[in-house]
Design a protein around this motif. Structure first.
Motif, mmCIF file in Angstrom:
data_model
loop_
_atom_site.group_PDB
_atom_site.id
_atom_site.type_symbol
_atom_site.label_atom_id
_atom_site.label_comp_id
_atom_site.label_asym_id
_atom_site.label_seq_id
_atom_site.Cartn_x
_atom_site.Cartn_y
_atom_site.Cartn_z
ATOM 1 N N ASN A 128 23.795 -12.409 -2.263
ATOM 2 C CA ASN A 128 25.118 -12.546 -2.866
ATOM 3 C C ASN A 128 25.943 -11.300 -2.550
ATOM 4 O O ASN A 128 25.500 -10.181 -2.817
ATOM 5 N N PRO A 129 27.136 -11.445 -1.982
ATOM 6 C CA PRO A 129 27.911 -10.233 -1.631
ATOM 7 C C PRO A 129 28.312 -9.407 -2.847
ATOM 8 O O PRO A 129 28.567 -8.216 -2.708
ATOM 9 N N GLU A 130 28.367 -10.006 -4.028
ATOM 10 C CA GLU A 130 28.744 -9.232 -5.211
ATOM 11 C C GLU A 130 27.696 -8.185 -5.558
ATOM 12 O O GLU A 130 28.022 -7.118 -6.078
ATOM 13 N N HIS A 131 26.409 -8.494 -5.280
ATOM 14 C CA HIS A 131 25.354 -7.538 -5.590
ATOM 15 C C HIS A 131 25.162 -6.496 -4.506
ATOM 16 O O HIS A 131 24.372 -5.567 -4.682
ATOM 17 N N LEU A 132 25.849 -6.657 -3.374
ATOM 18 C CA LEU A 132 25.707 -5.701 -2.276
ATOM 19 C C LEU A 132 26.841 -4.688 -2.240
ATOM 20 O O LEU A 132 26.916 -3.891 -1.313
ATOM 21 N N GLN A 133 27.738 -4.722 -3.206
ATOM 22 C CA GLN A 133 28.828 -3.770 -3.230
ATOM 23 C C GLN A 133 28.325 -2.380 -3.603
ATOM 24 O O GLN A 133 27.504 -2.219 -4.512
ATOM 25 N N ARG A 134 28.807 -1.381 -2.902
ATOM 26 C CA ARG A 134 28.402 -0.002 -3.165
ATOM 27 C C ARG A 134 29.138 0.520 -4.401
ATOM 28 O O ARG A 134 30.302 0.174 -4.644
#
Length: 370
Positions: A128-134
């Protein structure tokens, strides 16, 4: 003389309260009824039974009434302790959080999986791209600060344990108690006004058997695992029943009852019919490797044979050349230069015919031609 006659006259006149509905005043008594829900006065509470909270008038129980009383519902056996209604709480997304219902009566650190997010694999969560945000700069600084504080606290605890400033009190140290006895005089304790008592624990014998039996408390239940989501129940078909049919266990070594077991049942119990015979691809690879190795070996053998034949041919040519030279040398020695030139001009046929004679002449075993 009665008790009421001995009491002084009140300064202020108050209206008498209404009697309780269950109270019946005697015919000789006269009461002034005023609106209100209060208990009868003190000397006229005979037959009064307080059942409602208004009967206690925000006060305690009546000690002159020999019956069970529950002011403010305190001590009532049928009263439910605590409210069963829980406050509505929401999660970070604004949805209603029902964890409070599951956590009711459980430990605070108990992990309870109550949502669909708990059964989602972690691999799907990472995609999920939301969990990969720095994290941003503020969050990094806050995390670094909390980590530094935690590490500093642990280091300080370790250092304070290794270098203590004050030693803890020993359990067997004596304690001195100073007190003044109530009996004073020269005949008590030689006239001493105060006394000092030294109290100390008796030494414990390490070989003494235990005086008490210690029972280990069973360990409490831990956090439940993540629930496994099952598909809804569906009717079982005949094929599914046949697939789930487990054959009876039949031993190939023991038959204590002496039963005659059919071969099909024995093979079914052996489990051979449940296994699929698959041929591995490595067998084909092995056959191909052997074929390639055989062809390579044949090529190497053929090449070695050709090399050997070429070497034999070259040795034969070298030997023929050597014999030709020896024959020419023998003719020159026997006939002179003219014979040698004629022999050279005559061709290789004469030289080859004279090879045997030249060799014999060189060896000295046979005489030369006439």
């Amino acid at each position: 003389m009665s008790l009421l006659a001995a009491l002084p006259t009140p300064r202020h006149q108050h209206a008498a309260p209404l009697p309780h509905p269950s109270f019946q005043a005697p015919a000789s008594s006269v009461l002034t009824v005023v609106g209100g829900k209060e208990a009868p006065p003190y000397p006229r509470r005979k037959g009064f039974v307080p059942r409602r909270q208004e009967d206690f008038n925000d006060g305690g129980a009546y000690p002159e009434l020999p019956l069970l009383q529950y002011p403010l519902d305190m001590g009532r056996p049928d009263e439910q302790k605590g409210s069963k209604t829980l406050a509505v709480s929401v999660d970070i997304n604004g949805s209603v959080n029902y964890d409070a219902i599951l956590r009711q009566g459980a430990r605070a650190n108990k992990i309870i999986h109550s949502g669909h997010q708990a059964v989602v694999p972690k691999v799907d969560l990472l995609t999920n791209p939301e969990h990969l945000q720095r994290p941003d700069v503020d969050e990094e600084e806050r995390t670094a600060k909390e980590t530094m504080e935690a590490l500093t606290r642990r280091v300080n605890n370790k250092l304070s344990a290794q270098n203590p400033s004050t030693l803890p009190e020993q359990p067997g140290a004596p304690t001195y108690i100073k007190y003044t006895p109530s009996q004073q005089g020269p005949q008590y304790a030689s006239g001493a006004k105060q006394r000092i008592i030294k109290m100390q624990d008796m030494p414990v014998d390490p070989l003494e058997p235990p005086k008490f039996r210690h029972t280990k408390v069973p360990r409490g239940t831990g956090s439940p695992p993540v629930p496994v989501m099952h598909s809804p129940p569906r009717p079982v078909t005949a094929e599914d029943q046949a697939n789930w049919k487990i054959p009876p266990c039949i031993s190939n070594w023991k038959n204590a009852k002496g039963y005659t077991i059919p071969l099909d049942k024995r093979l079914a119990a052996d489990g051979r019919g449940l296994q699929e015979q698959t041929i591995s691809d490595k067998f084909a690879g092995l056959s191909e490797a052997l074929q390639v190795a055989e062809s390579k070996a044949r090529e190497a053998t053929e090449m070695r044979k050709q090399v050997a034949l070429e070497m034999a041919r070259r040795q034969k040519l070298a030997k023929d050349e050597q014999m030709r030279k020896l024959a020419l040398q023998a003719r020159m020695e026997r006939g002179g230069p003219v014979a040698a030139a004629a022999a050279g001009a005559g061709g290789g046929l004469a030289s080859r015919l004279d090879t045997g004679g030249a060799a014999a002449a060189a060896g000295g075993a046979y005489p030369g031609p006439p």
